[in-house]
Design an enzyme around this catalytic site. Sequence first.
Site, short mmCIF file in Angstrom:
data_model
loop_
_atom_site.label_atom_id
_atom_site.label_comp_id
_atom_site.label_asym_id
_atom_site.label_seq_id
_atom_site.Cartn_x
_atom_site.Cartn_y
_atom_site.Cartn_z
N LEU A 134 0.73 -1.05 0.08
CA LEU A 134 0.24 -0.06 0.28
C LEU A 134 1.07 1.11 0.28
O LEU A 134 1.71 1.24 0.56
CB LEU A 134 -0.87 -0.29 0.98
CG LEU A 134 -2.24 -1.01 1.16
CD1 LEU A 134 -3.05 -0.78 2.61
CD2 LEU A 134 -3.25 -0.50 0.08
N ASP A 135 0.40 1.91 -0.55
CA ASP A 135 1.42 3.54 -0.51
C ASP A 135 1.47 3.64 0.56
O ASP A 135 0.65 3.57 1.84
CB ASP A 135 0.54 4.63 -1.65
CG ASP A 135 0.96 4.45 -3.42
OD1 ASP A 135 1.45 3.14 -3.57
OD2 ASP A 135 -0.13 4.98 -3.58
N ARG A 136 2.46 4.35 1.19
CA ARG A 136 2.68 5.25 2.54
C ARG A 136 1.05 6.21 2.91
O ARG A 136 1.27 6.08 4.04
CB ARG A 136 3.20 6.49 2.33
CG ARG A 136 4.04 7.65 3.64
CD ARG A 136 5.08 7.86 3.21
NE ARG A 136 5.46 9.04 4.24
CZ ARG A 136 4.61 10.15 4.77
NH1 ARG A 136 3.82 11.36 3.69
NH2 ARG A 136 4.79 10.99 5.76
#
Length: 283
Positions: A134-136
Amino acid sequence: MSENILEIHHNVETDADTAVSILTAITPLSAGKIKQAMQKGCVWLTSGSKTSRLRRANRILAPGQQLHLYYNDVVLAQQVEPARLVTDAGDYSVWYKPFGMLSQGSKWSDHTTITRFVEQTLDPQRPCLLVHRLDRATSGLIVVSHTKSSTRALTSAFEGRKTRKRYHAIVCGNASELTGFNVENELDGRHAVSVITCLDYQPDTNRSMVEVEIKTGRKHQIRRHLSQLKLPIVGDRLYSATDDGWDESENLQLCSVYLAFPAPGNGELKEFHLPPTLDIHLS
């Protein structure tokens, strides 16, 4: 020599030295700071062809090894909210990853990553391996594997599109007419499919809550598809701007709320829903 950013590569030449004794001799850092830095993942050791993080402060190094330090006090000072356990299945676990927590680290640190957090908190302790990301800035459900066999099975499932993933997003604009709306716009020359359904619309703020199921996994797919529909996600600093109707203080309002995949071993379909208390909400 400044303490703010240091990059050191040191060839070990003598017996009976530790990383701490070597690094205190060749940098301005104290032994305490070096030990803290080691726990946060910015000290590495090369032995032969293998390079890996070194965390044990009392490990005796040997001639021929190479010690690496990637010290950045701004990076090492970063903090994130703790992740929350959703399910522990033994050979894998499912977690809620908060905004700001990384899926994987860099040479400069790994202390704000989901895998490091799980290594330090899951009981009993187990190896922690990443099978998807998952993106930050994206919050929500993420899977961490704990065995080599489950890693192979789960990685294959995610790469082979044998999984189902749904997200909630708060967007600027009226999406109330979207129900099972298919977006098939190519991204970076590759086929990309998102299915969008509006869950709620608030006229006073001109914001909508939408659910997005992705059939493919392109980079920033949901963010880009919604931006293309003139429904940018609140807090999206890459594909939107505050002029679209959000405040600089707001984080990205995108959350993974549903995951389904075949269980390692028996292939039984496993479904996981994010507890509503951890979801994003229209204010």
